[in-house]
Write an enzyme that holds these catalytic residues in place. Structure first.
Site, PDB file in Angstrom:
ATOM      1  N   LYS A 120      25.501  17.187   4.521  1.00  0.00           N
ATOM      2  CA  LYS A 120      24.520  17.898   3.712  1.00  0.00           C
ATOM      3  C   LYS A 120      23.615  16.922   2.967  1.00  0.00           C
ATOM      4  CE  LYS A 120      24.935  19.117  -0.426  1.00  0.00           C
ATOM      5  NZ  LYS A 120      25.400  19.615  -1.749  1.00  0.00           N
ATOM      6  N   ASP A 138      23.591  24.074   1.717  1.00  0.00           N
ATOM      7  CA  ASP A 138      24.383  24.011   0.491  1.00  0.00           C
ATOM      8  C   ASP A 138      24.836  25.413   0.134  1.00  0.00           C
ATOM      9  OD1 ASP A 138      22.180  25.303  -0.513  1.00  0.00           O
ATOM     10  OD2 ASP A 138      21.649  23.749  -1.961  1.00  0.00           O
TER      11      ASP A 138
END
Length: 209
Positions: A120, A138
């Site tokens: 991420k 996220d």
């Protein structure tokens, strides 16, 4: 959700010009990397308060490495997981100096080798700094995607793959920021603000408020 509805949602986001791609404040690729590492389990506004003081005294790999882990902890101790973050940042600075001449790597493989940088975080860095057409998943992106039924991948990696298939290349650069901001201020976790949502007529959430 069908292809047309997804496209209509993206057109609305694009028309609304929700184009600020992050609320983190930084003035270099390195500062961006450190801010994103610090943002794990912490709000951007709190990260900015911390980095305002930190970057004033140290905003390069050399300078932060010279601080050492204990002094760095003092600057970031108001953030969650600050002990691990301090260790990761110091080790990251060391690696950047030893392997990359102090520069932030421009590819996911080498970014993910840095302490404190997962997929991420790497996607965020590639998107923000190098303008890669990536989508970082996220908690906000995951929630909004599922709640609206835009995409339904069960894991972060599955959802990322699904989103990359659904989102046209010309929307991809900003897509992550659209869903993050929408998730923070409209499609919130506990009480979504459906009354002010500009995509509510397209959203497939069954329990709209």
């Amino acid at each position: 959700m069908n292809k047309k509805t997804r496209y209509d949602i993206m057109k609305i986001f694009n028309k609304k010009k929700i184009l600020f791609r992050t609320e983190l404040l930084f003035s270099s690729s390195f500062e961006c990397l450190i801010s994103v590492i610090l943002s794990a389990k912490s709000k951007d506004i709190n990260v900015n308060k911390v980095t305002k003081n930190l970057y004033f005294v140290a905003n390069t790999p050399e300078e932060i490495l010279s601080l050492g882990v204990n002094k760095l902890k003092n600057y970031i101790k108001k953030l969650g997981l600050y002990n691990n973050k301090a260790k990761n940042i110091i080790n990251t600075c060391r690696i950047l100096l030893l392997k990359y001449d102090g520069q932030v790597p421009k590819d996911r493989k080498n970014l993910e080798k840095l302490p404190g940088v997962g997929r991420k975080t790497a996607n965020v860095i590639l998107n923000l700094i190098f303008n890669w057409s990536t989508i970082a998943v996220d908690t906000h992106v995951f929630r909004v995607s599922h709640r609206t039924n835009f995409a339904t991948g069960k894991t972060v990696k599955e959802l990322e793959k699904e989103l990359l298939n659904h989102v046209p290349i010309y929307f991809m650069l900003d897509f992550h920021s659209w869903l993050v901001q929408h998730g923070r201020y409209v499609c919130t976790s506990i009480k979504p603000k459906c009354k002010i949502c500009f995509i509510k007529h397209l959203c497939e959430f069954e329990n709209k408020v």
